[in-house]
Write an enzyme that holds these catalytic residues in place. Structure first.
Site, mmCIF file in Angstrom:
data_model
loop_
_atom_site.group_PDB
_atom_site.id
_atom_site.type_symbol
_atom_site.label_atom_id
_atom_site.label_comp_id
_atom_site.label_asym_id
_atom_site.label_seq_id
_atom_site.Cartn_x
_atom_site.Cartn_y
_atom_site.Cartn_z
ATOM 1 N N HIS A 41 -43.850 -68.104 54.439
ATOM 2 C CA HIS A 41 -44.800 -69.160 54.814
ATOM 3 C C HIS A 41 -44.457 -70.486 54.141
ATOM 4 O O HIS A 41 -44.806 -71.556 54.627
ATOM 5 C CB HIS A 41 -46.226 -68.767 54.421
ATOM 6 N N ASP A 89 -43.973 -61.459 54.942
ATOM 7 C CA ASP A 89 -43.939 -62.821 54.396
ATOM 8 C C ASP A 89 -42.927 -62.932 53.250
ATOM 9 O O ASP A 89 -43.300 -63.129 52.083
ATOM 10 C CB ASP A 89 -45.347 -63.229 53.920
ATOM 11 N N SER A 183 -47.526 -69.033 45.434
ATOM 12 C CA SER A 183 -46.931 -68.160 46.465
ATOM 13 C C SER A 183 -45.430 -68.057 46.289
ATOM 14 O O SER A 183 -44.771 -69.018 45.894
ATOM 15 C CB SER A 183 -47.238 -68.734 47.839
#
Ligand SMILES: O=C(O)c1[nH]c2ccc(F)cc2c1NC(=O)[C@H]1C[C@@H]1c1ccccc1
Length: 232
Positions: A41, A89, A183
Site C-alpha cells: 500500500h 500487502d 506501515s
C-alpha cells in the site's frame, strides 16, 4: 507508534525508512543484504516514483555514523496486493547495491514456519510513524510492545468482522499501537519477524480496531523466488 517510547539507538539495525524526496513514507526492514521488505500500500499515491531506503538510522534528520540512503533498483509489490483490501500487502525492494552490513545495519530473520503466533505472545514493533493522535511525526525511531490477539477475537463483528485471513495476524490496539508511517515495519516476536504492519488506512489506538499485520511465513516461497530470480 502511539503510547510507546524512543528506541535505544541502533538496537534495531534492520529498520529501514522508505523515503520520497527526503520524506519518510513507510517503514521496512532488511531481510537480505540487497533486499528490504515493506507493505505494498505504501506505493499508492507515489505515482510511480521509486523510493529511496534509509538504513542505519535512529534520527531521520541528524547526521549519524553508518546512516546511508540507498537507491532502489526494483520495487516488487505482491501480485495479489490491491487498493481495496489488506490482502497480500507486501512489497519487496531490491537495493541498487548490497547494503554495507555493520553494527548499525543488519538483516532480521523472518519466520519460515507457517504456524500462528500464540495469542498473548508479547511482540515488539518500531517505526517513525505518528506518535500522537494529532499526527506528530517523530524524528527518532520509536517502539512499543504489543500482545498478539487471536484471529477469532480480531474477526469479531465488533472488531474487524471476518476480514482477517489466515495470512494476517493482529495485536491489541488499546492505547499502545502502530499508526500512519509505521506501515511496512516488522512485528518482531522472540527476535524473529512474524508480520509486516499493513498500510491500509486505519484508526490508531482504538481497542475496537486491533492492529493488522501481514504474516510473513505464508509468503516465504514468493519472497525466496523473487530474491532468487533477481539475484545480481
Ligand atoms: O503509514 C501508512 O499506513 C501509509 N499507508 C499509505 C498508503 C499510501 C501512501 F501514499 C502512504 C501511506 C502511508 N504512510 C504515510 O501516509 C506517511 C506519510 C505519512 C507519515 C506519517 C507519520 C510519519 C511520517 C510520515
Amino acid at each position: 507508534i502511539l503510547g510507546g517510547y524512543e528506541a535505544k539507538p541502533h538496537l534495531r539495525p534492520y529498520m529501514a525508512s522508505l523515503q520520497l524526496d527526503g520524506q519518510h513514507i513507510c517503514g521496512g526492514f532488511l531481510i537480505a543484504e540487497q533486499w528490504v521488505l515493506s507493505a505494498a500500500h505504501c506505493t499508492e499515491e507515489t505515482d510511480g516514483k521509486v523510493f529511496q531506503v534509509l538504513l542505519g538510522a535512529h534520527s531521520l534528520t541528524e547526521p549519524e555514523p553508518h546512516k546511508r540512503l540507498y537507491r532502489v533498483r526494483a520495487q516488487i509489490p505482491h501480485p495479489g496486493s490491491n487498493i481495496h483490501n489488506n490482502k497480500d500487502d507486501l512489497l519487496l525492494l531490491q537495493l541498487e547495491e548490497k547494503a554495507e552490513l555493520n553494527a548499525h545495519v543488519q538483516v532480521l530473520p523472518f519466520q519460515r514456519e507457517d504456524r500462528d503466533v500464540a495469542a498473548d505472545t508479547v511482540c515488539e514493533v518500531a517505526g517513525w510513524g505518528t506518535i500522537s493522535h494529532s499526527g506528530h511525526r517523530p524524528d527518532k525511531l520509536y517502539q512499543v510492545e504489543r500482545p498478539v490477539i487471536s484471529r477469532d477475537v480480531c474477526n469479531h463483528r465488533t472488531r474487524h468482522d471476518r476480514t482477517i485471513t489466515e495470512k494476517m495476524m493482529c495485536t491489541d490496539s488499546r492505547r499502545k499501537d502502530t499508526c500512519k508511517g509505521d506501515s511496512g515495519g516488522p512485528l518482531v516476536c522472540n527476535g524473529v519477524a512474524e508480520g509486516v504492519v499493513t498500510a491500509g488506512s486505519r484508526v490508531c489506538g482504538n481497542y475496537k480496531k486491533p492492529a493488522i499485520y501481514t504474516r510473513i511465513a505464508p509468503y516465504v516461497a514468493w519472497i525466496d523466488s523473487v530474491m532468487a530470480s533477481a539475484a545480481g
